[in-house]
Design a protein around this motif. Sequence first.
Motif, PDB file in Angstrom:
ATOM      1  N   TYR A 115       0.837  -1.205   0.000  1.00  0.00           N
ATOM      2  CA  TYR A 115       0.000   0.000   0.000  1.00  0.00           C
ATOM      3  C   TYR A 115       0.874   1.258   0.000  1.00  0.00           C
ATOM      4  CZ  TYR A 115      -3.147   3.629   1.661  1.00  0.00           C
ATOM      5  OH  TYR A 115      -3.843   4.797   1.794  1.00  0.00           O
ATOM      6  N   LEU A 116       1.901   1.275   0.849  1.00  0.00           N
ATOM      7  CA  LEU A 116       2.769   2.454   0.928  1.00  0.00           C
ATOM      8  C   LEU A 116       3.578   2.649  -0.350  1.00  0.00           C
ATOM      9  CD1 LEU A 116       4.020   2.224   4.620  1.00  0.00           C
ATOM     10  CD2 LEU A 116       2.252   3.714   3.688  1.00  0.00           C
ATOM     11  N   ALA A 117       3.894   1.564  -1.046  1.00  0.00           N
ATOM     12  CA  ALA A 117       4.666   1.670  -2.277  1.00  0.00           C
ATOM     13  C   ALA A 117       3.864   2.345  -3.383  1.00  0.00           C
ATOM     14  CB  ALA A 117       5.123   0.289  -2.728  1.00  0.00           C
ATOM     15  N   THR A 118       2.544   2.256  -3.309  1.00  0.00           N
ATOM     16  CA  THR A 118       1.706   2.867  -4.349  1.00  0.00           C
ATOM     17  C   THR A 118       1.390   4.332  -4.051  1.00  0.00           C
ATOM     18  OG1 THR A 118      -0.335   2.171  -3.255  1.00  0.00           O
ATOM     19  CG2 THR A 118       0.633   0.657  -4.880  1.00  0.00           C
ATOM     20  N   ARG A 119       1.743   4.812  -2.881  1.00  0.00           N
ATOM     21  CA  ARG A 119       1.469   6.203  -2.503  1.00  0.00           C
ATOM     22  C   ARG A 119       2.542   7.128  -3.056  1.00  0.00           C
ATOM     23  NH1 ARG A 119      -3.400   6.470  -1.928  1.00  0.00           N
ATOM     24  NH2 ARG A 119      -3.254   4.483  -2.927  1.00  0.00           N
ATOM     25  N   LYS A 120       2.146   8.381  -3.278  1.00  0.00           N
ATOM     26  CA  LYS A 120       3.103   9.383  -3.720  1.00  0.00           C
ATOM     27  C   LYS A 120       3.864   9.925  -2.516  1.00  0.00           C
ATOM     28  CE  LYS A 120       0.457  10.496  -7.733  1.00  0.00           C
ATOM     29  NZ  LYS A 120      -0.643  11.226  -8.267  1.00  0.00           N
ATOM     30  N   LYS A 121       4.988  10.594  -2.810  1.00  0.00           N
ATOM     31  CA  LYS A 121       5.876  11.045  -1.742  1.00  0.00           C
ATOM     32  C   LYS A 121       5.187  12.039  -0.803  1.00  0.00           C
ATOM     33  CE  LYS A 121      10.580  12.624  -1.059  1.00  0.00           C
ATOM     34  NZ  LYS A 121      11.820  13.054  -1.705  1.00  0.00           N
ATOM     35  N   HIS A 122       4.442  12.987  -1.341  1.00  0.00           N
ATOM     36  CA  HIS A 122       3.785  13.984  -0.493  1.00  0.00           C
ATOM     37  C   HIS A 122       2.698  13.344   0.389  1.00  0.00           C
ATOM     38  CE1 HIS A 122       0.907  13.961  -3.851  1.00  0.00           C
ATOM     39  NE2 HIS A 122       0.008  14.420  -2.976  1.00  0.00           N
ATOM     40  N   GLU A 123       2.058  12.285  -0.108  1.00  0.00           N
ATOM     41  CA  GLU A 123       1.053  11.597   0.706  1.00  0.00           C
ATOM     42  C   GLU A 123       1.697  10.925   1.921  1.00  0.00           C
ATOM     43  OE1 GLU A 123      -2.375  10.306  -2.443  1.00  0.00           O
ATOM     44  OE2 GLU A 123      -0.583   9.057  -2.335  1.00  0.00           O
ATOM     45  N   LEU A 124       2.889  10.380   1.726  1.00  0.00           N
ATOM     46  CA  LEU A 124       3.596   9.732   2.836  1.00  0.00           C
ATOM     47  C   LEU A 124       4.012  10.767   3.879  1.00  0.00           C
ATOM     48  CD1 LEU A 124       5.808   7.168   0.900  1.00  0.00           C
ATOM     49  CD2 LEU A 124       3.712   6.739   2.187  1.00  0.00           C
ATOM     50  N   TRP A 125       4.467  11.965   3.418  1.00  0.00           N
ATOM     51  CA  TRP A 125       4.859  13.005   4.370  1.00  0.00           C
ATOM     52  C   TRP A 125       3.649  13.484   5.182  1.00  0.00           C
ATOM     53  CZ3 TRP A 125       9.436  13.523   6.049  1.00  0.00           C
ATOM     54  CH2 TRP A 125      10.534  13.261   5.239  1.00  0.00           C
TER      55      TRP A 125
END
Length: 115
Positions: free
Chosen positions: A19-29
């Motif tokens: 799931y985290l691999a499919t997220r964009k960088k700003h979404e993770l921040w």
Amino acid sequence: MTFLKYISPLKALRDLRGYLATRKKHELWFMMLALAITFGIIVMFVKDSHVPVPYKKNIIYVDSWPITRTEEEIRAKQRVDEAKRKEEEAAFLERQKKRQAEFKKYDDWLKKHGI
């Protein structure tokens, strides 16, 4: 019981990683920021919930009086007890007024800053 055999911590971690691999960088921040804020609020609530209450030993002893005591002895003891009670009440009112002054100071500060 058959449902529990499909639950595995390793599968859960792999699913989270996918799931985290499919997220964009700003979404993770933003997710990390939201988790940090939530965790900080929970920590503040836990820290604030522990308020030590001072133990006050308040033992009331019962006096044993002889049956032969006079009315004058009774009144003398009542005068002493009344004076002690008034002293304690005055001390309580003093503490209460001091506490009210503290709250008023904070209230004035909050009103001054528009909070």
